[in-house]
Design an enzyme around this catalytic site. Structure first.
Site, PDB file in Angstrom:
ATOM      1  N   GLU A  56       0.868  -1.179   0.000  1.00 30.99           N
ATOM      2  CA  GLU A  56       0.000   0.000   0.000  1.00 30.99           C
ATOM      3  C   GLU A  56       0.901   1.223   0.000  1.00 30.99           C
ATOM      4  OE1 GLU A  56      -2.443   2.595   3.209  1.00 30.99           O
ATOM      5  OE2 GLU A  56      -2.759   0.427   3.303  1.00 30.99           O
ATOM      6  N   ASN A  60       0.609  11.343   1.014  1.00 25.97           N
ATOM      7  CA  ASN A  60       0.013  12.484   1.708  1.00 25.97           C
ATOM      8  C   ASN A  60       0.465  13.752   1.004  1.00 25.97           C
ATOM      9  OD1 ASN A  60      -1.322  11.169   4.070  1.00 25.97           O
ATOM     10  ND2 ASN A  60       0.757  10.429   4.387  1.00 25.97           N
ATOM     11  N   HIS A  74      14.353  -3.455   5.244  1.00 22.54           N
ATOM     12  CA  HIS A  74      14.120  -3.557   3.810  1.00 22.54           C
ATOM     13  C   HIS A  74      12.924  -4.456   3.503  1.00 22.54           C
ATOM     14  CE1 HIS A  74      16.654  -7.062   4.785  1.00 22.54           C
ATOM     15  NE2 HIS A  74      15.983  -7.671   3.810  1.00 22.54           N
ATOM     16  N   GLU A 121      15.703  -5.726  -1.028  1.00 16.65           N
ATOM     17  CA  GLU A 121      16.675  -6.797  -1.207  1.00 16.65           C
ATOM     18  C   GLU A 121      16.173  -7.687  -2.326  1.00 16.65           C
ATOM     19  OE1 GLU A 121      19.039 -10.341   1.191  1.00 16.65           O
ATOM     20  OE2 GLU A 121      17.206  -9.505   2.063  1.00 16.65           O
TER      21      GLU A 121
END
Length: 126
Positions: A56, A60, A74, A121
């Protein structure tokens, strides 16, 4: 009780640059996009090929730059051709690390950084 990880949320500053990173480098697909201009934010949900976990992206409108937390390390993605993906990332504008192996062994991963500083990664699929 069964549980399943279904979503990871990243707060982002540049929606176009971030979408370019995930869709063009990693072939993620936009599953849905919802805009809330009255509340000054947008949500974009990305599907990763072969995974049920979505990312997601929360954009903003008026946010200051985010600090990637020192407890977050990561995200991980596997690829079938690590060397080819490394070439693609190295040729891109994104910061890309060297191929590495644990304890100096055969290369099995590298890191690439998205436009907001989140590290990915990239690992060889087993």
């Amino acid at each position: 009780m069964n549980q399943e990880l279904v979503e990871i949320c990243l707060r982002i500053r540049d929606i176009d640059a971030t979408l370019d990173f995930y869709t063009n480098l990693f072939n993620f697909e936009v599953a849905s996009r919802r805009e809330f201009p009255e509340n000054k934010f947008d949500l974009v949900y990305l599907n990763s090929p072969g995974s049920s976990v979505q990312i997601e992206l929360t954009y903003n409108y008026d946010a200051e730059p985010y600090d990637v937390g020192n407890g977050f390390s990561h995200l991980g993605v596997t690829v079938s051709d690590l060397e080819k993906m490394h070439e693609i990332c190295t040729a891109s504008t994104y910061e890309t690390g060297e191929l590495r192996g644990l304890s100096g062994g055969t290369p099995t991963y590298f890191f690439v950084t998205d436009p907001d500083g989140y590290r990915i990664e990239v690992k060889r699929a087993k």
